[in-house]
Design an enzyme around this catalytic site. Sequence first.
Site, PDB file in Angstrom:
ATOM      1  N   ARG A  50       0.820  -1.223   0.000  1.00 33.72           N
ATOM      2  CA  ARG A  50       0.000   0.000   0.000  1.00 33.72           C
ATOM      3  C   ARG A  50       0.848   1.265   0.000  1.00 33.72           C
ATOM      4  NH1 ARG A  50      -4.240  -0.895   4.662  1.00 33.72           N
ATOM      5  NH2 ARG A  50      -2.302  -1.500   5.637  1.00 33.72           N
ATOM      6  N   LYS A 149       2.966 -16.884   9.560  1.00 28.83           N
ATOM      7  CA  LYS A 149       2.364 -17.041  10.873  1.00 28.83           C
ATOM      8  C   LYS A 149       2.021 -15.670  11.468  1.00 28.83           C
ATOM      9  CE  LYS A 149       4.504 -16.964  15.010  1.00 28.83           C
ATOM     10  NZ  LYS A 149       5.146 -15.686  15.352  1.00 28.83           N
ATOM     11  N   ASP A 178       6.150 -21.850   9.367  1.00 26.50           N
ATOM     12  CA  ASP A 178       6.696 -21.649  10.704  1.00 26.50           C
ATOM     13  C   ASP A 178       8.196 -21.650  10.471  1.00 26.50           C
ATOM     14  OD1 ASP A 178       7.983 -22.082  13.132  1.00 26.50           O
ATOM     15  OD2 ASP A 178       6.151 -22.875  13.998  1.00 26.50           O
ATOM     16  N   HIS A 179       8.830 -20.492  10.552  1.00 28.63           N
ATOM     17  CA  HIS A 179      10.216 -20.430  10.058  1.00 28.63           C
ATOM     18  C   HIS A 179      11.170 -21.315  10.853  1.00 28.63           C
ATOM     19  CE1 HIS A 179      10.774 -17.240  13.115  1.00 28.63           C
ATOM     20  NE2 HIS A 179      12.064 -17.496  13.025  1.00 28.63           N
ATOM     21  N   LYS A 183      14.964 -23.920  10.033  1.00 28.12           N
ATOM     22  CA  LYS A 183      16.275 -23.752  10.686  1.00 28.12           C
ATOM     23  C   LYS A 183      17.079 -25.036  10.535  1.00 28.12           C
ATOM     24  CE  LYS A 183      14.991 -20.318  14.158  1.00 28.12           C
ATOM     25  NZ  LYS A 183      15.866 -19.168  14.054  1.00 28.12           N
ATOM     26  N   GLU A 217      15.032 -14.942  24.100  1.00 29.45           N
ATOM     27  CA  GLU A 217      15.491 -13.798  23.297  1.00 29.45           C
ATOM     28  C   GLU A 217      15.952 -12.695  24.231  1.00 29.45           C
ATOM     29  OE1 GLU A 217      13.048 -12.953  19.581  1.00 29.45           O
ATOM     30  OE2 GLU A 217      11.572 -13.797  20.943  1.00 29.45           O
ATOM     31  N   ASP A 236       2.489 -16.104  20.445  1.00 28.71           N
ATOM     32  CA  ASP A 236       3.528 -15.694  19.486  1.00 28.71           C
ATOM     33  C   ASP A 236       4.597 -16.773  19.296  1.00 28.71           C
ATOM     34  OD1 ASP A 236       4.882 -13.770  17.810  1.00 28.71           O
ATOM     35  OD2 ASP A 236       6.301 -13.429  19.444  1.00 28.71           O
ATOM     36  N   HIS A 241       6.231 -22.131  17.065  1.00 27.30           N
ATOM     37  CA  HIS A 241       7.631 -22.593  17.077  1.00 27.30           C
ATOM     38  C   HIS A 241       7.872 -23.694  18.110  1.00 27.30           C
ATOM     39  CE1 HIS A 241       8.002 -19.179  14.591  1.00 27.30           C
ATOM     40  NE2 HIS A 241       8.232 -18.275  15.514  1.00 27.30           N
ATOM     41  N   LYS A 340      10.983 -12.834  26.196  1.00 27.59           N
ATOM     42  CA  LYS A 340      11.737 -11.704  25.643  1.00 27.59           C
ATOM     43  C   LYS A 340      12.558 -11.087  26.777  1.00 27.59           C
ATOM     44  CE  LYS A 340       9.135 -11.121  21.698  1.00 27.59           C
ATOM     45  NZ  LYS A 340       9.798 -11.632  20.504  1.00 27.59           N
TER      46      LYS A 340
HETATM   47  C1  BG6 Z   1       8.682 -14.718  15.429  1.00 26.80           C
HETATM   48  C2  BG6 Z   1       8.035 -14.007  16.581  1.00 26.80           C
HETATM   49  O1  BG6 Z   1       7.826 -15.691  14.903  1.00 26.80           O
HETATM   50  O2  BG6 Z   1       9.887 -15.338  15.874  1.00 26.80           O
HETATM   51  C3  BG6 Z   1       8.979 -12.976  17.169  1.00 26.80           C
HETATM   52  O3  BG6 Z   1       6.848 -13.365  16.142  1.00 26.80           O
HETATM   53  C4  BG6 Z   1      10.295 -13.625  17.534  1.00 26.80           C
HETATM   54  O4  BG6 Z   1       8.411 -12.355  18.320  1.00 26.80           O
HETATM   55  C5  BG6 Z   1      10.857 -14.435  16.375  1.00 26.80           C
HETATM   56  O5  BG6 Z   1      11.200 -12.577  17.883  1.00 26.80           O
HETATM   57  C6  BG6 Z   1      12.059 -15.241  16.808  1.00 26.80           C
HETATM   58  O6  BG6 Z   1      12.660 -15.860  15.687  1.00 26.80           O
HETATM   59  P1  BG6 Z   1      14.206 -16.252  15.689  1.00 26.80           P
HETATM   60  O7  BG6 Z   1      14.409 -16.950  14.398  1.00 26.80           O
HETATM   61  O8  BG6 Z   1      14.966 -14.975  15.825  1.00 26.80           O
HETATM   62  O9  BG6 Z   1      14.401 -17.148  16.886  1.00 26.80           O
END
Ligand code: BG6
Length: 489
Positions: A50, A149, A178-179, A183, A217, A236, A241, A340
């Site tokens: 946008r 996600k 789901d990234h 990994k 984190e 989250d 994850h 966090k």
């Molecule tokens: C995301 C969350 O899916 O994953 C974030 O929304 C988080 O809050 C992040 O910081 C963490 O990913 P990674 O790969 O840095 O562990």
Amino acid sequence: MAKFIPVGIFDLVIFGGAGDLTLRKLMPALYHRDLDGQLPAGCRIISVGRRPVSHDEFLDLVGGSLRAKLPESEYSEEFWQSFSERLHYIKADALDPANWDDLSDVLERHEDRIRVFYLATAPKLFGAIATGLKQNNLINEEVRIVLEKPVGNDYASACEINDRVGECFAEDSIYRIDHYLGKETVQNLLALRFANSLFEPIWNRSNIDHVQITVAEDLGVGGRVEFYDQIGTLRDMVQNHMMQLLCLTAMEPPTNRDHDAVRNEKIKVLHALKPIGAGEVKRHTVRAQYQAGAIDGTVVDGYLDELGGKESNTETFVALKLHIDNWRWANVPFFLRSGKRLKQKYSEIVIQFKEVPFSIFPELCDTRNANRLSIRLQPDEGVKLGLMLKDPGPGSFSLRPVSLDLSFADASGVRYPDAYERLLIEVIRGNPALFMHRDEVEFAWRWIDGIIAGWEESAQPVEDYVAGTWGPTASSLLLDRDDRSWFPD
Ligand code: BG6
């Protein structure tokens, strides 16, 4: 070293194409795959957003973020010029029917290409975008749609999204990201478990004392605070994850590596999760929020300060004790924690094996540092096996814990690709093995919804923890009560 096999020619359309995820993750991932020669000539990356920016302004935006993100050794001005020729920008609001024409015009010239629609937008737009793609006849034989996600924010909203997207796309062309599944270490977990005969015979309740999964984190919620306050850590991080890590650790061996075989085993784990409701949340869960503190000597604000002094019960830390009700895992506790502003960025799966049943070494009083397999996701991906050995040398016979330490990066000597690099390539190839089936997402939400309802019903308080620590005291007590402790503590 793994070979880079070029993918088929594609058009990748990114909705949310000038947003944070695109600039921070998707563009660098595509740049790397292109640099390694995996993207054939002519492939196009079409960002739909946008933001009212011209083509040149869009290139400045992407180029600037790549230069800021990539190390000097990986960025070259010459290669950027060739990569940038793939980029296109269409200013459009996906909710406005009048805005679809430009995208249709661009796509219709290449009807038979692999066509990937990547929805890097808020989940509430997923249904409308899928419908728009269908109504505008943009779905071809080679289509895939990628959902970033979170898919919804509870069971009901996830089902609604899945239903709406499912009306337009077949399940095997829907890629829910789901990234964590991209990994390298998560992939390696499968190799470790199922490509070695060593662990599988002892991967059960007879030999394992407990399992810990930590995803910590050091960053706070930062610029996402308004969004995050609606979500919290359970939704989250745990729903997706951590549930995926849990499933891959606990599932039965699949019959092959096909996506259905692996996903079916994961779904069985989610089915077997013992519900945690209002009666159990107090003993089985901890939720907490960070207060001001210091990380690596830098003073940081508390969560409520970042929220501008508003009241909030949203958790930035969760710890859980859960059970999987099946033969393999009966009575083996799984401890999960994520938060966090913890002491450091650190993610690890720890399998703590049972102590020896009888000791011939009188001084062998605490072997907990041994008998432990640690699978490190970040930093320094690798596997560590803790063992007890004799201290070398003549004289007395004393024991000490030692680690067999295998850092993947050192062992393989290659750059570790970002998870999105692998995931994007798998989407283009049409391999859904590393993506979530709708059942996985929905079962995980159902279990998480139970905890959230339990917190509300029992009015479970939100604890405090000082930023830069490993979380609240209640998190340590969760394990203390069972005579166990977190690693690291
Ligand atoms: C995301 C969350 O899916 O994953 C974030 O929304 C988080 O809050 C992040 O910081 C963490 O990913 P990674 O790969 O840095 O562990």
